[in-house]
Enzyme design. Structure first.
Site, mmCIF file in Angstrom:
data_model
loop_
_atom_site.group_PDB
_atom_site.id
_atom_site.type_symbol
_atom_site.label_atom_id
_atom_site.label_comp_id
_atom_site.label_asym_id
_atom_site.label_seq_id
_atom_site.Cartn_x
_atom_site.Cartn_y
_atom_site.Cartn_z
ATOM 1 N N ASP A 17 -4.278 3.961 8.735
ATOM 2 C CA ASP A 17 -4.304 4.156 10.188
ATOM 3 C C ASP A 17 -3.094 4.930 10.700
ATOM 4 O OD1 ASP A 17 -6.636 3.018 11.228
ATOM 5 O OD2 ASP A 17 -5.828 0.988 11.069
HETATM 6 C C1 BGC Z 1 -0.165 -0.608 11.674
HETATM 7 C C2 BGC Z 1 -1.405 -0.490 10.819
HETATM 8 C C3 BGC Z 1 -2.603 -0.864 11.611
HETATM 9 C C4 BGC Z 1 -2.655 -0.099 12.917
HETATM 10 C C5 BGC Z 1 -3.791 -0.565 13.774
HETATM 11 C C6 BGC Z 1 -0.321 0.159 12.953
HETATM 12 O O1 BGC Z 1 0.787 -0.026 13.735
HETATM 13 O O2 BGC Z 1 0.951 -0.160 10.952
HETATM 14 O O3 BGC Z 1 -1.287 -1.296 9.674
HETATM 15 O O4 BGC Z 1 -3.754 -0.606 10.879
HETATM 16 O O5 BGC Z 1 -1.452 -0.270 13.632
HETATM 17 O O6 BGC Z 1 -3.970 0.224 14.871
HETATM 18 C C1 NOJ Z 2 -4.413 -2.526 8.778
HETATM 19 C C2 NOJ Z 2 -5.744 -2.183 9.346
HETATM 20 O O1 NOJ Z 2 -6.408 -3.360 9.743
HETATM 21 C C3 NOJ Z 2 -6.594 -1.461 8.343
HETATM 22 O O2 NOJ Z 2 -7.809 -1.074 8.930
HETATM 23 C C4 NOJ Z 2 -5.861 -0.278 7.812
HETATM 24 O O3 NOJ Z 2 -6.681 0.330 6.841
HETATM 25 C C5 NOJ Z 2 -4.523 -0.665 7.233
HETATM 26 N N1 NOJ Z 2 -3.762 -1.383 8.202
HETATM 27 C C6 NOJ Z 2 -3.720 0.531 6.760
HETATM 28 O O4 NOJ Z 2 -3.257 1.287 7.813
#
Ligand code: BGC
Ligand code: NOJ
Length: 824
Positions: free
Chosen positions: A498
């Site tokens: 993400d």
């Molecule tokens: C986090 C990710 C997460 C995303 C969701 C980010 O700040 O680092 O792990 O998936 O937010 O929007």
């Molecule tokens: C947490 C999110 O829930 C997941 O969808 C994502 O793939 C990982 N973070 C990595 O960014």
């Protein structure tokens, strides 16, 4: 050498983790509830409850990131003479003579002892009930008669957890309660007492909550400031300290529920009190029983089901049987307790929790930010589909219903409404593929192909329904229709990561990395992670098409897969590993040519699972590079070296300091991808050593002080080698790691893989592995499978089914009980 401090230990026989010191390095929590009513509970009884949706139906209030940490929960105050204490130590923090918290399967039991009195509270949500039971057992172990003053405590949330924390100009004037007890002259004959929370019930809400105790009371409080005192704290509420309830009635401000009960115990005597925190919904026409008085019929009925020790014990027993059944579906016996307890208990338990909560509510996820993730929920499916197939089926339909007609999908949806979340929208180009991943896992487990014929809408719009199979087809097509200059998948807002936001370009801290769009000349950003994912799920899709006789479609997709494989080999290989992506301008990411972050884990995982370039040696080289550059003491980091500065073309990833989260943290979720890559390549020793590094029971010692978070579950992230504090764990519980760890160990290491026509046996083990047995319920059959590895890492030599040799490695499905012997 200094003795390492220990906060607890596993109790496998009871399937519990036993915490023996309340001052754990971080609150160690558990989850209660299995379907609609849920609670989070810490080892000191902190936490909160909600109905279905942690944002829109929050029942009790919780203040995240509070001082002290984990402040607020369901508290019992016991005043014994001048001493006031709590069974869970907090909030009074009066030193206890004994403390123990046992977190079990959907229940928690907290016991405290002080001055000869034992207070033990069993917390659980009975199956199919919208209520949390708190059974408090008070016991006098002293030689004197004890006159105890007991105060219960819950603080109501005004339903919407987000506005509850910000809209005080309104909130402080809306709170309303009702009290039904022997204290009121009209109901003086009542043998029990209930405090009702009915804020906003007069208008658009048709739900209320209640807090009940099954005994007459000697007082109560429902107004927080009256009970606590404006300048006091939960640790020393005025009413408790004085031993005098105020019988306060909340009008606005902050409604709470506290029962006051005087308990006399003879030496050796014990008493049970049953408290019940419940949630009720009424029909519009039946909301009131009199003007301004809520209709309590359903509350009374619910209370009547759980108002004695016997009834509560029965409900608890049902819950235990429910878990017995769930955990009886896949059971391994290796003789190695550390492995067996994770496979048989905790990994499966965590999978169920992630299925129920997605990424919404933990002690790191506040319950207001995110609903159910499209990709997250599909991945979570592989963790629990064997346990509750009908719920997996429903989940698949719910998820697919949030897809758009072009195959793209909402990135998240709200569990209460099941509607896509417009704040975030779509455009995460890996999302569609995961629908295939989840659906295939469901069909292989159940053999239920009928799900493919279910009519499923787009964006929940009635009239737009097509079959689920068509949803899968447009999912695949979405990738094919969105290829970039190297014929690799365009990444969109991000892929699985993400934080790899290659089309964002933000210099404004008030913008979201995920939704900010660089709208200049057009993107060239492509993802090798999606390429690998497309090949893996594409192969699954082709196999599925063949199963259902869609041979033309299978051939069409096979061509697309072959083309993708060629594109990866040609444009996605960096010499020693797979590239990670191409950026907006078409420049390499995750290449030896890059200054930082030369190698990323995601594309190594997916391209090795896809076996792209295996004959050319790419798979082996990639796996070796993971060991060389990504592996460290605590697992494999996401990228190496870490970014040391913000790169605005890359988005959120480089916003994190080195070694944390997506910037070179050990993002446990994607370690299993490489482990599976190792298994497919037959490298059992390497697979195992990676696996054991992030297997909680194997590193339990580290959890006690270094990882800090709960030692019985995986956390999302362990700080990587470049971090200031390598090894520190964060974001425990709600992570795709749970399902991936399960998928890895159950199917690839232990090698028991559900398939369309039976169970495929294909273990990949360390040379040191001994014989082991897996009991596997599968559809209407039950298999007892014993594997004799004989020092081999991979390769099944022979299989007998009920004493008869079979051809190949798939045990053909047939009902009944079967014994299988496998020689490697
Ligand atoms: C986090 C990710 C997460 C995303 C969701 C980010 O700040 O680092 O792990 O998936 O937010 O929007
Ligand atoms: C947490 C999110 O829930 C997941 O969808 C994502 O793939 C990982 N973070 C990595 O960014």
């Amino acid at each position: 050498m200094e003795q390492q401090k220990h906060y607890g230990h596993f109790d496998d026989q009871h399937r519990e983790y036993v915490i023996t010191d309340p001052q754990t390095p971080w609150p160690w929590i558990n989850y209660l509830g299995n379907e609609d009513f849920f609670s989070l509970i810490s080892n000191t009884a902190g936490g909160y409850s909600f109905y279905k949706d942690a944002k829109f139906r929050r029942i009790t209030r919780y203040r995240y990131n509070n001082v002290p940490m984990d402040n607020g929960g369901r508290y019992f105050y016991i005043k014994d003479g001048d001493t006031v204490w709590n069974p869970g130590w907090k909030p009074c923090k009066t030193p206890l003579d004994f403390y123990e918290c046992r977190h079990g399967m959907s229940y928690t039991r907290i016991t405290g002892r002080k001055n000869g009195v034992e207070a033990s509270v069993l917390f659980f949500v009975p199956l199919k009930k919208w209520a949390e039971v708190q059974k408090l057992t008070l016991k006098n172990d002293s030689k004197e008669v004890k006159h105890l003053k007991l105060f219960s405590f819950e603080e109501w949330c005004l339903w919407n957890a987000a506005t509850d924390m910000e809209n005080f100009q309104r909130n402080f004037s809306t709170g309303e309660v009702e009290i039904e007890s022997n204290i009121n002259p009209q109901t003086a004959n009542l043998k029990s007492a209930t405090i009702y929370h009915k804020t906003e019930y007069r208008e658009r809400r048709n739900h209320y909550a209640f807090y009940h105790v099954n005994t007459p009371i000697q007082g109560y409080d429902t107004d927080r400031e009256t009970f606590v005192g404006l300048y006091n704290e939960f640790a020393n509420p005025d009413a408790v300290m004085e031993g005098k309830p105020r019988n306060s009635h909340a009008h606005g401000w902050s409604p709470i529920a506290s029962h006051y009960i005087e308990v006399t115990l003879q030496p050796g005597e014990s008493k049970d009190l049953v408290f019940l925190l419940g949630y009720i919904e009424n029909e519009q026409e039946e909301k009131f029983e009199a003007p301004q008085v809520i209709n309590k019929k359903k509350a009374h009925a619910l209370i009547a089901e759980l108002d004695t020790t016997e009834k509560v014990d029965k409900a608890f027993n049902e819950l235990c049987l429910y878990w017995d059944a769930l955990l009886n579906i896949y059971k391994v016996k290796t003789g190695n307790d550390k492995l067996d307890r994770m496979v048989n208990i905790w990994n499966q338990y965590q999978c169920m929790v992630t299925f129920n909560f997605s990424r919404s509510a933990s002690f790191f996820e506040s319950g207001v930010g995110r609903g159910m993730g499209f990709r997250d929920s599909n991945q979570d499916l592989v963790g629990f589909v064997h346990q509750i197939p009908p719920r997996a089926r429903q989940r698949i339909i719910d998820i697919a219903s949030t897809q758009f007609p072009d195959g793209g999908c909402y990135h998240q949806y709200q569990p209460l409404t099941k509607r896509g979340n417009n704040d975030i929208g779509g455009g995460f180009n890996d999302d569609p593929c995961w629908l295939i991943f989840g659906t295939v896992a469901y069909i292989k487990e159940t053999g239920d192909f009928s799900i493919l014929d279910e009519m499923v809408p787009f964006d929940n719009q009635p009239g737009t329904e097509v079959t689920l199979f068509d949803h899968l087809k447009i999912s695949m097509d979405h990738v094919i229709k969105n290829l970039g200059p190297h014929m690799l998948p365009l990444i969109g807002r991000a892929d699985w990561n993400d934080c790899l936001n290659l089309n964002c370009f933000s210099w404004d801290p008030n913008e979201s990395f995920q939704t900010t769009e660089n709208v200049s000349e057009g993107t060239k950003a492509e993802s090798l992670m999606i390429a690998g994912l497309f090949v893996v799920t594409g192969k699954d899709y082709v196999a599925l098409c063949k199963q259902i006789g869609k041979t033309d479609e299978a051939a069409r997709m096979q061509e697309a897969i072959d083309a993708m494989i060629e594109a990866v080999k040609k444009h996605g290989w960096d010499g020693e590993w797979y590239l990670r992506a191409y950026d907006f301008y078409g420049r390499k990411i995750g290449s030896n040519e890059c200054e930082e972050a030369k190698i990323f884990i995601e594309s190594q995982g997916w391209c090795t699972m896809a076996e792209i370039g295996a004959e050319e040696g790419m798979v082996a080289k990639s796996l070796d590079s993971c060991k060389k550059y990504l592996e460290c003491e605590h697992g494999m980091v996401l990228n190496n070296p870490a970014f040391t500065k913000y790169i605005y073309e890359y988005g959120e990833i480089s916003s994190y300091p080195e070694g944390y989260k997506e910037n070179a943290g050990i993002f446990c979720h994607n370690n299993p991808w490489v482990i599976i890559g190792e298994c497919i390549a037959g490298r059992g020793n390497d697979a195992w050593s990676h696996y054991a590094k992030i297997l909680p029971s194997y590193v339990e010692e580290k959890y006690q002080t270094l990882h800090k978070v709960e030692p019985y579950v995986n956390c999302q992230m362990v700080a990587g080698k470049d971090a200031f504090r390598p090894g520190e764990g964060k974001n425990s519980w709600l992570t795709g790691t749970a399902a991936w760890m399960w998928y890895t160990v159950s199917e690839f290491i232990l090698g028991i893989k559900p398939d369309y026509d039976g169970i495929r046996i294909d273990p990949c083990l360390p040379e040191t592995a001994g014989d082991y047995t897996v009991q596997r319920k599968f559809r209407e059959a039950e298999y007892e499978i014993t594997i004799h590895p004989n020092g081999a890492q991979k390769g099944v030599k022979s299989i007998t089914l009920d004493g008869q040799p079979i051809e190949g490695t798939v045990i053909p499905y047939s009902t009944g009980k079967h014994v299988v012997e496998v020689v490697m």
